[in-house]
Design a protein around this motif. Structure first.
Motif, PDB file in Angstrom:
ATOM      1  N   VAL A  29     -49.124 -47.159  35.213  1.00  0.00           N
ATOM      2  CA  VAL A  29     -48.014 -45.358  34.875  1.00  0.00           C
ATOM      3  C   VAL A  29     -48.196 -45.042  33.094  1.00  0.00           C
ATOM      4  N   LEU A  30     -47.467 -46.779  32.574  1.00  0.00           N
ATOM      5  CA  LEU A  30     -47.370 -46.145  31.607  1.00  0.00           C
ATOM      6  C   LEU A  30     -48.502 -45.707  30.620  1.00  0.00           C
ATOM      7  N   ALA A  31     -49.791 -46.463  31.140  1.00  0.00           N
ATOM      8  CA  ALA A  31     -50.724 -46.174  30.364  1.00  0.00           C
ATOM      9  C   ALA A  31     -51.280 -44.451  30.193  1.00  0.00           C
ATOM     10  N   TYR A  32     -51.406 -44.109  32.007  1.00  0.00           N
ATOM     11  CA  TYR A  32     -52.369 -42.975  31.914  1.00  0.00           C
ATOM     12  C   TYR A  32     -50.865 -41.810  32.154  1.00  0.00           C
ATOM     13  N   PHE A  33     -49.880 -42.414  32.231  1.00  0.00           N
ATOM     14  CA  PHE A  33     -48.797 -40.462  32.215  1.00  0.00           C
ATOM     15  C   PHE A  33     -47.720 -41.387  31.176  1.00  0.00           C
ATOM     16  N   ILE A  34     -47.501 -41.566  30.847  1.00  0.00           N
ATOM     17  CA  ILE A  34     -45.971 -41.719  29.632  1.00  0.00           C
ATOM     18  C   ILE A  34     -46.642 -42.329  28.270  1.00  0.00           C
ATOM     19  N   GLU A  35     -47.520 -43.002  28.238  1.00  0.00           N
ATOM     20  CA  GLU A  35     -47.957 -43.012  25.940  1.00  0.00           C
ATOM     21  C   GLU A  35     -49.056 -41.971  26.479  1.00  0.00           C
ATOM     22  N   PRO A  36     -49.154 -40.780  27.279  1.00  0.00           N
ATOM     23  CA  PRO A  36     -50.359 -40.013  26.477  1.00  0.00           C
ATOM     24  C   PRO A  36     -49.078 -38.817  25.985  1.00  0.00           C
ATOM     25  N   ALA A  37     -47.388 -39.125  26.973  1.00  0.00           N
ATOM     26  CA  ALA A  37     -47.120 -37.825  26.147  1.00  0.00           C
ATOM     27  C   ALA A  37     -46.203 -38.120  25.397  1.00  0.00           C
ATOM     28  N   ILE A  38     -46.216 -39.676  25.038  1.00  0.00           N
ATOM     29  CA  ILE A  38     -46.136 -39.937  23.000  1.00  0.00           C
ATOM     30  C   ILE A  38     -46.651 -39.989  22.729  1.00  0.00           C
ATOM     31  N   TYR A  39     -47.968 -40.382  22.343  1.00  0.00           N
ATOM     32  CA  TYR A  39     -49.078 -40.005  21.928  1.00  0.00           C
ATOM     33  C   TYR A  39     -49.266 -38.458  21.239  1.00  0.00           C
ATOM     34  N   GLY A  40     -49.644 -38.009  22.330  1.00  0.00           N
ATOM     35  CA  GLY A  40     -49.785 -36.790  22.600  1.00  0.00           C
ATOM     36  C   GLY A  40     -51.516 -36.801  22.292  1.00  0.00           C
ATOM     37  N   ARG A  41     -52.065 -37.280  23.283  1.00  0.00           N
ATOM     38  CA  ARG A  41     -53.980 -37.755  23.206  1.00  0.00           C
ATOM     39  C   ARG A  41     -54.153 -38.434  24.727  1.00  0.00           C
ATOM     40  N   ASP A  42     -55.245 -38.224  24.953  1.00  0.00           N
ATOM     41  CA  ASP A  42     -55.735 -39.474  25.834  1.00  0.00           C
ATOM     42  C   ASP A  42     -55.851 -40.874  25.519  1.00  0.00           C
ATOM     43  N   MET A  43     -56.013 -41.725  26.475  1.00  0.00           N
ATOM     44  CA  MET A  43     -55.702 -43.530  26.143  1.00  0.00           C
ATOM     45  C   MET A  43     -57.098 -43.670  24.800  1.00  0.00           C
ATOM     46  N   SER A  44     -58.427 -43.096  25.483  1.00  0.00           N
ATOM     47  CA  SER A  44     -59.447 -42.827  25.088  1.00  0.00           C
ATOM     48  C   SER A  44     -59.589 -42.416  23.919  1.00  0.00           C
ATOM     49  N   LYS A  45     -58.881 -41.464  23.298  1.00  0.00           N
ATOM     50  CA  LYS A  45     -58.912 -40.684  22.102  1.00  0.00           C
ATOM     51  C   LYS A  45     -57.857 -41.600  21.297  1.00  0.00           C
ATOM     52  N   TRP A  46     -57.197 -43.054  21.678  1.00  0.00           N
ATOM     53  CA  TRP A  46     -56.373 -43.628  20.148  1.00  0.00           C
ATOM     54  C   TRP A  46     -57.057 -44.891  19.540  1.00  0.00           C
ATOM     55  N   ASN A  47     -55.989 -44.562  18.281  1.00  0.00           N
ATOM     56  CA  ASN A  47     -56.980 -45.283  17.484  1.00  0.00           C
ATOM     57  C   ASN A  47     -56.606 -46.704  17.387  1.00  0.00           C
ATOM     58  N   SER A  48     -56.656 -47.452  16.662  1.00  0.00           N
ATOM     59  CA  SER A  48     -56.349 -49.207  16.751  1.00  0.00           C
ATOM     60  C   SER A  48     -55.152 -49.341  16.600  1.00  0.00           C
ATOM     61  N   ILE A  49     -54.632 -48.441  15.856  1.00  0.00           N
ATOM     62  CA  ILE A  49     -52.781 -49.099  16.008  1.00  0.00           C
ATOM     63  C   ILE A  49     -52.163 -48.006  17.314  1.00  0.00           C
TER      64      ILE A  49
END
Length: 54
Positions: A29-49
């Motif tokens: 739930v955190l990785a696929y629903f909450i964090e994409p809303a926080i970061y504004g992008r999908d998990m596959s497009k996150w940078n290293s930070i």
């Protein structure tokens, strides 16, 4: 000093497995629903930070 022992039952194993399953569910739930809303992008497009902070 008296050493106390507790008999381990099947209910103890059931509780531990349910806790582990709940922990994995919260991670999904955190990785696929909450964090994409926080970061504004999908998990596959996150940078290293963002990956480290996850």
């Amino acid at each position: 000093m008296k050493i106390s022992t507790k008999k381990i039952t099947g209910m103890d194993f059931l509780n531990l497995s349910l806790y582990a399953f709940a922990g994995l569910g919260m991670e999904v739930v955190l990785a696929y629903f909450i964090e994409p809303a926080i970061y504004g992008r999908d998990m596959s497009k996150w940078n290293s930070i963002q990956t480290i902070l996850h």
